[in-house]
Design a protein around this motif. Structure first.
Motif, PDB file in Angstrom:
ATOM      1  N   ASP A 181      15.064  13.760  -4.943  1.00 31.44           N
ATOM      2  CA  ASP A 181      14.995  12.324  -5.238  1.00 31.44           C
ATOM      3  C   ASP A 181      14.483  11.485  -4.079  1.00 31.44           C
ATOM      4  O   ASP A 181      15.091  10.474  -3.705  1.00 31.44           O
ATOM      5  N   LEU A 182      13.354  11.873  -3.497  1.00 32.60           N
ATOM      6  CA  LEU A 182      12.760  11.050  -2.445  1.00 32.60           C
ATOM      7  C   LEU A 182      12.408   9.684  -3.028  1.00 32.60           C
ATOM      8  O   LEU A 182      11.780   9.582  -4.072  1.00 32.60           O
ATOM      9  N   GLY A 183      12.786   8.635  -2.314  1.00 30.33           N
ATOM     10  CA  GLY A 183      12.538   7.283  -2.790  1.00 30.33           C
ATOM     11  C   GLY A 183      13.762   6.668  -3.437  1.00 30.33           C
ATOM     12  O   GLY A 183      13.796   5.475  -3.700  1.00 30.33           O
ATOM     13  N   GLU A 184      14.804   7.482  -3.694  1.00 23.98           N
ATOM     14  CA  GLU A 184      16.003   6.973  -4.354  1.00 23.98           C
ATOM     15  C   GLU A 184      17.249   7.165  -3.499  1.00 23.98           C
ATOM     16  O   GLU A 184      18.187   6.389  -3.580  1.00 23.98           O
ATOM     17  N   GLY A 185      17.248   8.186  -2.649  1.00 27.92           N
ATOM     18  CA  GLY A 185      18.446   8.515  -1.888  1.00 27.92           C
ATOM     19  C   GLY A 185      18.654   7.637  -0.676  1.00 27.92           C
ATOM     20  O   GLY A 185      17.900   6.707  -0.399  1.00 27.92           O
ATOM     21  N   VAL A 207       7.298   8.861 -11.003  1.00 30.68           N
ATOM     22  CA  VAL A 207       6.412   9.765 -11.747  1.00 30.68           C
ATOM     23  C   VAL A 207       6.203   9.271 -13.169  1.00 30.68           C
ATOM     24  O   VAL A 207       5.083   9.270 -13.678  1.00 30.68           O
ATOM     25  N   GLN A 208       7.280   8.825 -13.788  1.00 27.92           N
ATOM     26  CA  GLN A 208       7.183   8.404 -15.184  1.00 27.92           C
ATOM     27  C   GLN A 208       6.419   7.092 -15.293  1.00 27.92           C
ATOM     28  O   GLN A 208       6.764   6.102 -14.682  1.00 27.92           O
ATOM     29  N   GLY A 209       5.323   7.126 -16.063  1.00 26.62           N
ATOM     30  CA  GLY A 209       4.468   5.956 -16.214  1.00 26.62           C
ATOM     31  C   GLY A 209       3.409   5.814 -15.149  1.00 26.62           C
ATOM     32  O   GLY A 209       2.708   4.795 -15.094  1.00 26.62           O
ATOM     33  N   VAL A 210       3.243   6.823 -14.295  1.00 28.93           N
ATOM     34  CA  VAL A 210       2.262   6.717 -13.209  1.00 28.93           C
ATOM     35  C   VAL A 210       0.837   6.606 -13.735  1.00 28.93           C
ATOM     36  O   VAL A 210      -0.055   6.109 -13.041  1.00 28.93           O
ATOM     37  N   ASP A 211       0.604   7.035 -14.979  1.00 25.12           N
ATOM     38  CA  ASP A 211      -0.740   6.973 -15.555  1.00 25.12           C
ATOM     39  C   ASP A 211      -1.175   5.557 -15.890  1.00 25.12           C
ATOM     40  O   ASP A 211      -2.362   5.323 -16.134  1.00 25.12           O
ATOM     41  N   HIS A 212      -0.247   4.597 -15.904  1.00 26.83           N
ATOM     42  CA  HIS A 212      -0.649   3.211 -16.161  1.00 26.83           C
ATOM     43  C   HIS A 212      -0.041   2.219 -15.161  1.00 26.83           C
ATOM     44  O   HIS A 212      -0.101   1.017 -15.380  1.00 26.83           O
ATOM     45  N   ASP A 213       0.531   2.720 -14.087  1.00 21.52           N
ATOM     46  CA  ASP A 213       1.129   1.847 -13.076  1.00 21.52           C
ATOM     47  C   ASP A 213       0.467   2.107 -11.721  1.00 21.52           C
ATOM     48  O   ASP A 213       0.746   3.123 -11.071  1.00 21.52           O
ATOM     49  N   PRO A 214      -0.410   1.204 -11.261  1.00 20.21           N
ATOM     50  CA  PRO A 214      -1.126   1.449  -9.994  1.00 20.21           C
ATOM     51  C   PRO A 214      -0.220   1.471  -8.772  1.00 20.21           C
ATOM     52  O   PRO A 214      -0.548   2.109  -7.781  1.00 20.21           O
ATOM     53  N   ILE A 215       0.937   0.791  -8.839  1.00 18.84           N
ATOM     54  CA  ILE A 215       1.852   0.801  -7.699  1.00 18.84           C
ATOM     55  C   ILE A 215       2.493   2.179  -7.543  1.00 18.84           C
ATOM     56  O   ILE A 215       2.586   2.729  -6.447  1.00 18.84           O
ATOM     57  N   LYS A 216       2.943   2.763  -8.661  1.00 20.00           N
ATOM     58  CA  LYS A 216       3.507   4.111  -8.618  1.00 20.00           C
ATOM     59  C   LYS A 216       2.445   5.112  -8.173  1.00 20.00           C
ATOM     60  O   LYS A 216       2.734   6.048  -7.427  1.00 20.00           O
ATOM     61  N   LEU A 217       1.227   4.921  -8.652  1.00 23.51           N
ATOM     62  CA  LEU A 217       0.138   5.812  -8.245  1.00 23.51           C
ATOM     63  C   LEU A 217      -0.049   5.775  -6.738  1.00 23.51           C
ATOM     64  O   LEU A 217      -0.177   6.825  -6.087  1.00 23.51           O
ATOM     65  N   GLN A 218      -0.045   4.589  -6.153  1.00 25.02           N
ATOM     66  CA  GLN A 218      -0.229   4.479  -4.711  1.00 25.02           C
ATOM     67  C   GLN A 218       0.939   5.100  -3.956  1.00 25.02           C
ATOM     68  O   GLN A 218       0.753   5.730  -2.909  1.00 25.02           O
ATOM     69  N   PHE A 219       2.152   4.967  -4.486  1.00 21.53           N
ATOM     70  CA  PHE A 219       3.322   5.585  -3.850  1.00 21.53           C
ATOM     71  C   PHE A 219       3.161   7.103  -3.810  1.00 21.53           C
ATOM     72  O   PHE A 219       3.375   7.735  -2.764  1.00 21.53           O
ATOM     73  N   LEU A 220       2.780   7.693  -4.943  1.00 19.18           N
ATOM     74  CA  LEU A 220       2.618   9.147  -4.984  1.00 19.18           C
ATOM     75  C   LEU A 220       1.504   9.597  -4.051  1.00 19.18           C
ATOM     76  O   LEU A 220       1.631  10.627  -3.371  1.00 19.18           O
ATOM     77  N   LYS A 221       0.419   8.861  -4.010  1.00 19.75           N
ATOM     78  CA  LYS A 221      -0.679   9.209  -3.101  1.00 19.75           C
ATOM     79  C   LYS A 221      -0.201   9.201  -1.650  1.00 19.75           C
ATOM     80  O   LYS A 221      -0.553  10.090  -0.857  1.00 19.75           O
ATOM     81  N   SER A 222       0.569   8.188  -1.294  1.00 19.08           N
ATOM     82  CA  SER A 222       1.044   8.063   0.091  1.00 19.08           C
ATOM     83  C   SER A 222       1.975   9.216   0.449  1.00 19.08           C
ATOM     84  O   SER A 222       1.867   9.795   1.537  1.00 19.08           O
ATOM     85  N   ILE A 223       2.892   9.552  -0.465  1.00 21.06           N
ATOM     86  CA  ILE A 223       3.824  10.658  -0.202  1.00 21.06           C
ATOM     87  C   ILE A 223       3.057  11.969  -0.065  1.00 21.06           C
ATOM     88  O   ILE A 223       3.330  12.786   0.817  1.00 21.06           O
ATOM     89  N   GLN A 224       2.073  12.167  -0.946  1.00 23.50           N
ATOM     90  CA  GLN A 224       1.283  13.396  -0.879  1.00 23.50           C
ATOM     91  C   GLN A 224       0.524  13.492   0.436  1.00 23.50           C
ATOM     92  O   GLN A 224       0.424  14.566   1.040  1.00 23.50           O
ATOM     93  N   HIS A 225       0.000  12.367   0.903  1.00 24.89           N
ATOM     94  CA  HIS A 225      -0.739  12.348   2.171  1.00 24.89           C
ATOM     95  C   HIS A 225       0.187  12.723   3.339  1.00 24.89           C
ATOM     96  O   HIS A 225      -0.189  13.524   4.206  1.00 24.89           O
ATOM     97  N   ILE A 226       1.402  12.174   3.351  1.00 24.70           N
ATOM     98  CA  ILE A 226       2.352  12.506   4.412  1.00 24.70           C
ATOM     99  C   ILE A 226       2.731  13.982   4.338  1.00 24.70           C
ATOM    100  O   ILE A 226       2.821  14.678   5.357  1.00 24.70           O
ATOM    101  N   ALA A 227       2.967  14.463   3.112  1.00 27.17           N
ATOM    102  CA  ALA A 227       3.375  15.858   2.934  1.00 27.17           C
ATOM    103  C   ALA A 227       2.313  16.817   3.455  1.00 27.17           C
ATOM    104  O   ALA A 227       2.623  17.829   4.089  1.00 27.17           O
TER     105      ALA A 227
END
Length: 620
Positions: A181-185, A207-227
């Motif tokens: 739960d990264l982002g929630e804990g 993750v849920q709704g990331v296909d139509h939410d640009p803010i969630k998309l950017q969050f996932l991109k940022s986490i993936q870049h750090i990872a």
């Protein structure tokens, strides 16, 4: 260690000794509650949910989940663990849960890894540092390297140092570590930075709704870049739709988990479903949601600020005159006392007054506060620029030329002018148009080019279409620019309807020019349907006499009368094969050539570039 309990009495001496360590006698001292009965009778069951490798399509392993008895209100894990917290039985429940999951995993002989949920409370309990876990795993025939300790955070972690030491200890014995739960804990980011776990699970909210939410998309991109920078594998939890899986995969996230892939089950599947496999193996890329706002729309008045050294109201006019003389670019001088703004002295009004006969001799030794023209316009630095534009429009017109004072909590920090604001608003509009066309709200040049680059980098075959209205300017001139805007909006809607939102991208580069980037297998029939729809819908925009004549006449600047055919739609399509184009510039040039060929055909037309292209992959 990890709180593992046997589920039945063992005949061997080692197992009997292990059983003797259980804290069940303490439970019997108190009144028997439903939860205590469950723990006493060991009525827990394990479910397993697959975690899939988004590149290979194979299951990396399974997360072990726990359930109470099916005929009990405590069947739900929320109710089960909530009751344990209320009754002070968290440790007992977690110990039995871990043991149940491990034994069931071994009995089912599931392949791959086991993700074992462990709370910080269990992890740091002193009673678990005695090595009995390794002995128990050995009895079950499980290698510790197949067990991934997944740290759950359902409560704050206060003993951070103890948890960190415990995790490092488990890692030294072969266990891997995952943070849930990264982002929630409460402390997951700190744990990530210090422990460098092998796996990070992103909370399903992002993750849920990331296909139509640009803010969630950017969050996932940022986490993936750090990872990627620290060698951690990201697991996207809560994947529930095909569209979410496509986006998560295209971002580059390594692993996925969720109902769309497989639901938790007592006997989980060992292979991905055909539906999931087809998405993972597909060369198509997802259409990312467009950002509705860009960073400039968030800018405030502070962006316009220029600091000008203020003067005190008692400063002599001679001093003010000298400052204007020494600095020809200085337009205004703020007058401030004790940090509080009193007003502005305008250069041209001040100089004009001093230029009159004897005025400098009469006024030079007087305080400048007497030359302040009216109340100043004060603007807090946090005011959004767009709000400031409305605020300035409603204020006295002199503030646009004279400028206004920017404050922080009512204290002077700088000045700005209407010209500064106008310049920034113009830049905002220009940049916004690059991201989204203001007339149709469709993506502009920047998102179009970014999507082309993604398609090229993914080695995905696609069709690039340049759509353009023929004889549009005469229509605009004859029917008015308002009708022209309606025609452009109509075209945007028709082209959008023709696209598959899962596979096809539509952009508006400006004016009457649109771009389609299509991965649909039936792209040709979609383009032909768009032409038919446009022909039918556009008829409603022409007068009867123009429809009957097939066009209309207009007089040019030189007085020549010219007949113009009715506005039509031309689509130039280029089939883009992997390896043929290196950048969006080359694709754009090819699209433009195809559009020019389409416009050579009268009426609504589709031109498909048929020249041979060096490729080994067939076009969809």
């Amino acid at each position: 260690m990890l709180g593992i309990l046997p589920v039945e009495k063992y005949r061997t001496t080692a197992r009997a000794q292990f059983l003797a360590r259980l804290p069940l006698p303490r439970m019997k001292e108190q009144a028997m509650t439903p939860l205590r009965e469950i723990l006493e009778q060991r009525r827990l069951s394990a479910l397993f949910q697959p975690i899939i490798d988004l590149k290979s399509g194979e299951f990396l392993g399974f997360e072990g989940l726990i359930r109470g008895p099916a005929d009990s209100p405590l069947h739900s894990p929320i109710n089960l663990f909530g009751a344990a917290e209320q009754q002070g039985l968290q440790l007992e429940l977690e110990m039995l849960s871990r043991q149940t999951v491990l034994e069931t995993f071994a009995r089912l002989n599931l392949p791959g890894n086991l993700f074992l949920n462990v709370s910080p409370l269990t992890l740091t309990n002193p009673s678990f540092k005695n090595g009995q876990t390794l002995a128990f795993l050995s009895q079950l025939g499980l290698n510790p390297e197949r067990v991934i300790i997944e740290i759950t955070e359902n409560q704050p972690t206060f003993d951070f140092e103890g948890m960190r030491n415990a995790l490092l200890h488990y890692r030294s014995m072969g266990f891997k570590i995952a943070i849930d739960d990264l982002g929630e804990g409460f402390s997951s980011l700190r744990l990530w930075s210090e422990l460098r776990p092998e796996f990070i699970k992103i909370d399903m909210h992002f993750v849920q709704g990331v296909d139509h939410d640009p803010i969630k998309l950017q969050f996932l991109k940022s986490i993936q870049h750090i990872a990627e920078s620290c060698g951690t594998h990201v697991i996207a939890e809560g994947v529930e739709t095909e569209a979410e899986l496509r986006v998560v995969k295209d971002i580059g996230i390594a692993l996925g988990q969720g109902y769309f892939i497989a639901r938790p089950s007592p006997t989980p599947p060992l292979l991905a479903s055909s539906e999931t496999s087809s998405i993972i193996n597909s060369t198509n890329i997802a259409v990312f949601p467009k950002a509705e706002l860009n960073r400039r729309s968030q800018m405030s008045a502070h962006k316009l600020l220029t600091y000008v050294e203020p003067v005190h109201p008692e400063t002599l006019n001679d001093h003010v005159f000298q400052r204007f003389t020494d600095n020809p670019a200085l337009r205004t001088i703020p007058v401030v006392k004790g940090g509080k703004p009193h007003g502005l002295i305008n250069r041209y009004q001040f100089i004009d007054r001093f230029a009159k006969p004897y005025q400098r001799e009469l006024m030079g030794r007087k305080p400048c506060g007497g030359l302040i023209a009216g109340e100043p316009l004060l603007v807090e630095k946090s005011m959004p620029i767009e709000e400031l534009s409305h605020f300035l429009a409603e204020a006295d017109s002199r503030h646009f030329a004279d400028g206004f004072i920017i404050t922080e909590n009512g204290r002077y920090i700088g000045v700005a002018s209407g010209q500064d604001l106008l310049r920034e608003l113009t830049q905002m509009q220009l940049e916004a148009a690059r991201y989204a066309n203001p007339l149709t709200l469709l993506p502009g040049n920047v998102p179009i080019n970014e999507h082309i680059e993604r398609l090229l980098q993914a080695d995905t075959p696609f069709v690039a279409c340049y759509c353009d209205l023929d004889h549009f300017k005469p229509f605009n001139d004859t029917y008015s620019y308002r009708k022209g805007d309606e025609m452009i909006q109509l075209t945007g809607r028709i082209l959008s309807w023709a696209c598959d939102p899962k596979l096809d991208f539509i952009g508006h580069i400006g004016g009457d020019d649109f771009i389609l980037l299509m991965q649909s297998r039936d792209w040709r029939s979609r383009c032909e349907q768009a032409l038919r729809s446009f022909e039918q819908a556009a008829e409603l925009m022409f007068r009867e006499e123009h429809l009957a004549a097939g066009g209309y006449s207009s007089e040019g600047r030189d007085g020549t009368v010219t007949f113009h055919p009715l506005t039509s739609l031309s689509i130039g399509a280029t089939q883009i094969q992997p390896g043929l184009f290196m950048s969006h510039h080359e694709v754009s040039a090819a699209m433009t050539d195809a559009k020019k060929m389409a416009k050579k055909t009268a009426g609504n037309s589709l031109f498909i570039e048929q020249r041979s292209q060096p490729t080994t992959r067939s076009m969809p």
